[in-house]
Design an enzyme around this catalytic site. Structure first.
Site, PDB file in Angstrom:
ATOM      1  N   LYS A 173     -17.424   2.337  -2.910  1.00 22.39           N
ATOM      2  CA  LYS A 173     -17.544   3.420  -3.892  1.00 22.39           C
ATOM      3  C   LYS A 173     -16.257   3.577  -4.697  1.00 22.39           C
ATOM      4  CE  LYS A 173     -16.530   7.549  -2.586  1.00 22.39           C
ATOM      5  NZ  LYS A 173     -15.720   8.690  -3.003  1.00 22.39           N
ATOM      6  N   ASN A 174     -15.123   3.595  -4.015  1.00 25.23           N
ATOM      7  CA  ASN A 174     -13.882   3.907  -4.729  1.00 25.23           C
ATOM      8  C   ASN A 174     -13.402   2.756  -5.614  1.00 25.23           C
ATOM      9  OD1 ASN A 174     -13.919   6.474  -3.765  1.00 25.23           O
ATOM     10  ND2 ASN A 174     -12.485   6.106  -2.084  1.00 25.23           N
ATOM     11  N   ARG A 186     -13.879  13.938  -9.516  1.00 23.35           N
ATOM     12  CA  ARG A 186     -12.503  13.842 -10.003  1.00 23.35           C
ATOM     13  C   ARG A 186     -12.198  12.487 -10.618  1.00 23.35           C
ATOM     14  NH1 ARG A 186      -8.704  17.130  -8.069  1.00 23.35           N
ATOM     15  NH2 ARG A 186      -7.173  15.470  -8.236  1.00 23.35           N
ATOM     16  N   CYS A 211      -9.556  20.269  -4.769  1.00 25.70           N
ATOM     17  CA  CYS A 211     -10.887  20.057  -4.226  1.00 25.70           C
ATOM     18  C   CYS A 211     -10.855  20.396  -2.749  1.00 25.70           C
ATOM     19  CB  CYS A 211     -11.406  18.657  -4.516  1.00 25.70           C
ATOM     20  SG  CYS A 211     -10.895  17.420  -3.350  1.00 25.70           S
ATOM     21  N   ARG A 238      -4.371  18.115  -4.719  1.00 23.24           N
ATOM     22  CA  ARG A 238      -4.517  16.859  -5.450  1.00 23.24           C
ATOM     23  C   ARG A 238      -3.976  16.852  -6.880  1.00 23.24           C
ATOM     24  NH1 ARG A 238     -10.262  14.322  -3.809  1.00 23.24           N
ATOM     25  NH2 ARG A 238      -9.172  12.392  -4.276  1.00 23.24           N
ATOM     26  N   ILE A 283      -2.055  15.423 -10.309  1.00 22.77           N
ATOM     27  CA  ILE A 283      -2.113  14.091 -10.931  1.00 22.77           C
ATOM     28  C   ILE A 283      -0.860  13.820 -11.774  1.00 22.77           C
ATOM     29  CG2 ILE A 283      -4.643  13.972 -10.894  1.00 22.77           C
ATOM     30  CD1 ILE A 283      -4.480  14.327 -13.985  1.00 22.77           C
ATOM     31  N   ASP A 309      -9.380   8.593   4.849  1.00 26.96           N
ATOM     32  CA  ASP A 309     -10.837   8.709   4.735  1.00 26.96           C
ATOM     33  C   ASP A 309     -11.561   8.405   6.053  1.00 26.96           C
ATOM     34  OD1 ASP A 309     -10.493   9.374   2.111  1.00 26.96           O
ATOM     35  OD2 ASP A 309     -11.117   7.436   1.291  1.00 26.96           O
ATOM     36  N   ILE A 358      -1.780  12.634   4.276  1.00 23.04           N
ATOM     37  CA  ILE A 358      -2.096  12.433   2.853  1.00 23.04           C
ATOM     38  C   ILE A 358      -2.603  13.726   2.194  1.00 23.04           C
ATOM     39  CG2 ILE A 358      -3.353  11.005   1.173  1.00 23.04           C
ATOM     40  CD1 ILE A 358      -1.642   9.233   2.950  1.00 23.04           C
ATOM     41  N   ARG A 375     -22.660  11.779  -1.658  1.00 22.51           N
ATOM     42  CA  ARG A 375     -21.737  11.348  -2.717  1.00 22.51           C
ATOM     43  C   ARG A 375     -21.203   9.949  -2.431  1.00 22.51           C
ATOM     44  NH1 ARG A 375     -17.665  15.992  -4.634  1.00 22.51           N
ATOM     45  NH2 ARG A 375     -17.035  14.187  -5.844  1.00 22.51           N
TER      46      ARG A 375
HETATM   47  C1  EPZ Z   1      -8.237   8.084  -3.479  1.00 24.42           C
HETATM   48  O1  EPZ Z   1      -7.994   9.390  -3.979  1.00 24.42           O
HETATM   49  C2  EPZ Z   1      -9.655   8.083  -2.960  1.00 24.42           C
HETATM   50  N1  EPZ Z   1     -10.540   8.422  -4.042  1.00 24.42           N
HETATM   51  C3  EPZ Z   1      -9.785   9.081  -1.822  1.00 24.42           C
HETATM   52  O2  EPZ Z   1     -11.080   8.935  -1.287  1.00 24.42           O
HETATM   53  C4  EPZ Z   1      -8.762   8.736  -0.732  1.00 24.42           C
HETATM   54  O3  EPZ Z   1      -8.808   9.743   0.259  1.00 24.42           O
HETATM   55  C5  EPZ Z   1      -7.360   8.670  -1.316  1.00 24.42           C
HETATM   56  O4  EPZ Z   1      -7.335   7.742  -2.445  1.00 24.42           O
HETATM   57  C6  EPZ Z   1      -6.305   8.215  -0.331  1.00 24.42           C
HETATM   58  O5  EPZ Z   1      -6.642   6.954   0.164  1.00 24.42           O
HETATM   59  C7  EPZ Z   1     -10.883   7.495  -4.929  1.00 24.42           C
HETATM   60  O6  EPZ Z   1     -10.478   6.343  -4.858  1.00 24.42           O
HETATM   61  C8  EPZ Z   1     -11.837   7.896  -6.001  1.00 24.42           C
HETATM   62  P1  EPZ Z   1      -4.057   9.415  -4.051  1.00 24.42           P
HETATM   63  P2  EPZ Z   1      -6.743   9.671  -4.925  1.00 24.42           P
HETATM   64  O7  EPZ Z   1      -3.692   9.585  -5.488  1.00 24.42           O
HETATM   65  O8  EPZ Z   1      -6.525   8.464  -5.761  1.00 24.42           O
HETATM   66  C9  EPZ Z   1      -0.669  12.841  -3.873  1.00 24.42           C
HETATM   67  C10 EPZ Z   1     -13.150   9.648  -0.453  1.00 24.42           C
HETATM   68  O9  EPZ Z   1     -13.483  10.345   0.535  1.00 24.42           O
HETATM   69  N2  EPZ Z   1      -0.580  12.681  -5.334  1.00 24.42           N
HETATM   70  O10 EPZ Z   1      -3.812   8.101  -3.392  1.00 24.42           O
HETATM   71  O11 EPZ Z   1      -6.960  10.966  -5.576  1.00 24.42           O
HETATM   72  C11 EPZ Z   1      -2.019  13.386  -3.434  1.00 24.42           C
HETATM   73  O12 EPZ Z   1      -2.071  14.796  -3.500  1.00 24.42           O
HETATM   74  C12 EPZ Z   1     -11.983  10.051  -1.324  1.00 24.42           C
HETATM   75  O13 EPZ Z   1     -13.767   8.631  -0.809  1.00 24.42           O
HETATM   76  C13 EPZ Z   1       0.331  13.435  -6.050  1.00 24.42           C
HETATM   77  O14 EPZ Z   1       1.059  14.270  -5.499  1.00 24.42           O
HETATM   78  O15 EPZ Z   1      -5.607   9.805  -3.854  1.00 24.42           O
HETATM   79  C14 EPZ Z   1      -2.100  12.862  -2.031  1.00 24.42           C
HETATM   80  O16 EPZ Z   1      -1.349  13.657  -1.169  1.00 24.42           O
HETATM   81  C15 EPZ Z   1     -11.445  11.378  -0.977  1.00 24.42           C
HETATM   82  N3  EPZ Z   1       0.434  13.248  -7.405  1.00 24.42           N
HETATM   83  C16 EPZ Z   1      -1.422  11.492  -2.117  1.00 24.42           C
HETATM   84  O17 EPZ Z   1      -0.607  11.560  -3.297  1.00 24.42           O
HETATM   85  C17 EPZ Z   1      -0.349  12.342  -8.060  1.00 24.42           C
HETATM   86  O18 EPZ Z   1      -0.220  12.214  -9.280  1.00 24.42           O
HETATM   87  C18 EPZ Z   1      -2.361  10.308  -2.240  1.00 24.42           C
HETATM   88  O19 EPZ Z   1      -3.363  10.571  -3.225  1.00 24.42           O
HETATM   89  C19 EPZ Z   1      -1.279  11.596  -7.338  1.00 24.42           C
HETATM   90  C20 EPZ Z   1      -1.382  11.781  -5.963  1.00 24.42           C
END
Ligand code: EPZ
Length: 430
Positions: free
Chosen positions: A22-23, A93, A117, A122, A124, A305, A327, A397
């Site tokens: 999915k991701n 998202r 969420c 989260r 960006i 995850d 995370i 989802r």
């Molecule tokens: C991806 O989310 C996945 N989603 C998530 O899967 C997964 O849990 C996550 O990566 C971690 O592996 C998708 O791929 C669509 P990150 P993402 O940016 O990209 C912080 C599922 O269940 N951060 O790697 O949003 C953030 O808050 C979902 O399938 C910042 O601070 O995760 C987190 O603590 C849920 N600033 C950490 O980094 C930023 O600009 C990692 O988040 C970006 C992230």
């Protein structure tokens, strides 16, 4: 509202086929709009997150055509808008990948800022920092991220933390920037690699995906491609831990065993037998499993995850385990639901201290998010008696045919809407 009703106690036995990730699909389908030529993407999971994203893509004008349940043809030449509706960001998202894709292709994008969420706040900021480094002006106006540039240029970007989403978003924009971009401290997840491979199949020049330094040489434009998504390591892991929790014997097919190593290692450590084949893994759990400690980390560490799923298994293991979530700050919401099934878990900050108990008992519980929902289903499969999992819209989802695949493994699980269907299920299973 749909729910799963489960009669627990059957060990899962048999074979299960894993679908596309999915991701990875969320990123790749978005990247597909970056060319004006047709792109065919195969092995797409038929789950609601993907269907919402496809809608978001078609609302900005791209042509999306479903060839069959798992294959989509996309043509980005018909795009007429660079502005994404809030409705989509609210639902999913990952529509924020349109920011990198549209900015790269049209040098302008307007995407609403996603809120927090269920699993955490989260932010960006790293995505936006990357776009700015590539020369874009990025402003938040009335809740919308407005990114624009005369020309994007290559840059040397150090990520402050490892982020899957930021790595992919920046990679997409940089693929069509002028000159060379280097992303340091990049995420190494298989879906990052798959997205880079897909972009390369469209003519991008990306090297190093899968390591923490990704080098991108910008190209002028991208071209047609046909691509198949990698297997979903989290779907696979979910069935592996379901087999462990129910003392089952399951062959998980159509996987890349290398992607599953962090999970395999933990299963072996707690006493499962894991056999690896070229594209399958077999998990057998004969006895009550043992304790361990786990800390979630970016790939190749143990995935966040999979944190709820391993916690359910440890909730039934002998001894005390400690699970640390590093995370997302809000990923223990399912613990209160598990407590209703008798689990003994204490959460302190980002740590869960789990005292394994011999049996869970079925209860009525709510899925708080996607992975936690899947974990609660696993708990129901292992528990004595009947469990009703509500709010399964979250589970749908990300898991295609979850109940059907589990039934093929011998689980007694049904998707129901009405209370009287639960009564009927109770009468049938006795
Ligand atoms: C991806 O989310 C996945 N989603 C998530 O899967 C997964 O849990 C996550 O990566 C971690 O592996 C998708 O791929 C669509 P990150 P993402 O940016 O990209 C912080 C599922 O269940 N951060 O790697 O949003 C953030 O808050 C979902 O399938 C910042 O601070 O995760 C987190 O603590 C849920 N600033 C950490 O980094 C930023 O600009 C990692 O988040 C970006 C992230």
């Amino acid at each position: 509202m749909d729910k799963f009703v489960i009669k627990g106690g059957n060990p899962l036995v048999g074979e299960v086929e894993i679908g596309g990730a999915k991701n990875a699909a969320l990123a790749i389908l978005t990247a597909a709009i970056m060319t004006d030529e047709p792109v065919t993407v195969e092995n797409i999971p038929d789950v609601s997150d993907i269907n919402v994203l496809l809608e978001a893509i078609s609302v900005i004008g791209a042509t999306t055509e479903r060839i069959d349940r798992h294959t989509v043809r996309i043509n980005g030449s018909t795009i007429g808008s660079i502005s994404v509706d809030y409705e989509f960001i609210k639902k999913i998202r990952a529509s924020y990948y349109l920011l990198g894709a549209l900015l790269g292709k049209y040098k302008r994008a307007e995407v609403p800022l996603p809120g927090g969420c269920n699993i955490g706040s989260r932010p960006i900021d790293q995505h936006l920092k990357g776009f700015r480094a590539l020369g874009a002006t990025v402003e938040i106006r009335h809740g919308v991220i407005v990114a624009s540039a005369e020309n994007l240029h290559g840059a040397h970007i150090f990520m402050d933390m490892v982020s899957v989403g930021a790595t992919i978003n920046i990679m997409m924009a940089a693929a069509l920037a002028q000159g060379n971009t280097i992303i340091e401290n990049a995420a190494r997840e298989p879906h990052v690699v798959d997205t880079a491979n897909f972009l390369n199949s469209m003519g991008a020049n990306i090297k190093g995906a899968g390591t923490d330094v990704i080098r991108i040489r910008g190209v002028e434009k991208l071209h047609r491609s046909s691509y198949a998504i990698v297997p979903d390591m989290i779907e696979a892991g979910t069935y592996m831990f379901a087999a462990a929790a129910t003392k089952g014997d399951v062959l998980v097919k159509n996987v890349i065993p290398k992607h599953l190593e962090a999970m395999t290692a933990k299963l072996v450590e707690i006493g499962c037998d894991v056999e690896e084949f070229d594209d399958a893994v077999r998990i057998t759990a004969k006895h009550r499993l043992g304790r361990t400690h786990v800390k979630t980390l970016p790939y190749p560490g143990f995935p966040t995850d999979m944190q709820p799923q391993i916690s359910v298994v440890l909730g039934l293991a002998e001894g005390t385990s400690i699970v640390t979530e590093s995370i997302f700050e809000n990923r223990f919401k399912y613990v209160d639901e598990l407590a209703r099934m008798g689990a003994s878990i204490k959460v302190e900050g980002n740590t869960a201290i789990i005292d394994g108990i011999a049996t869970l008992t079925g209860a009525r519980i709510n899925a708080p998010d996607l992975r936690a929902g899947a974990a609660l289903v696993i708990a129901g499969l292992a528990a004595e008696g009947i469990t009703v999992v509500e709010d399964i819209v979250y589970i749908e989802r990300g898991y295609e045919d979850f109940d059907k695949k589990l039934r093929l493994l011998g689980a007694e699980i049904e998707k129901v809407t009405e209370e009287r269907e639960i009564q009927k299920f109770r009468l049938r299973v006795g």
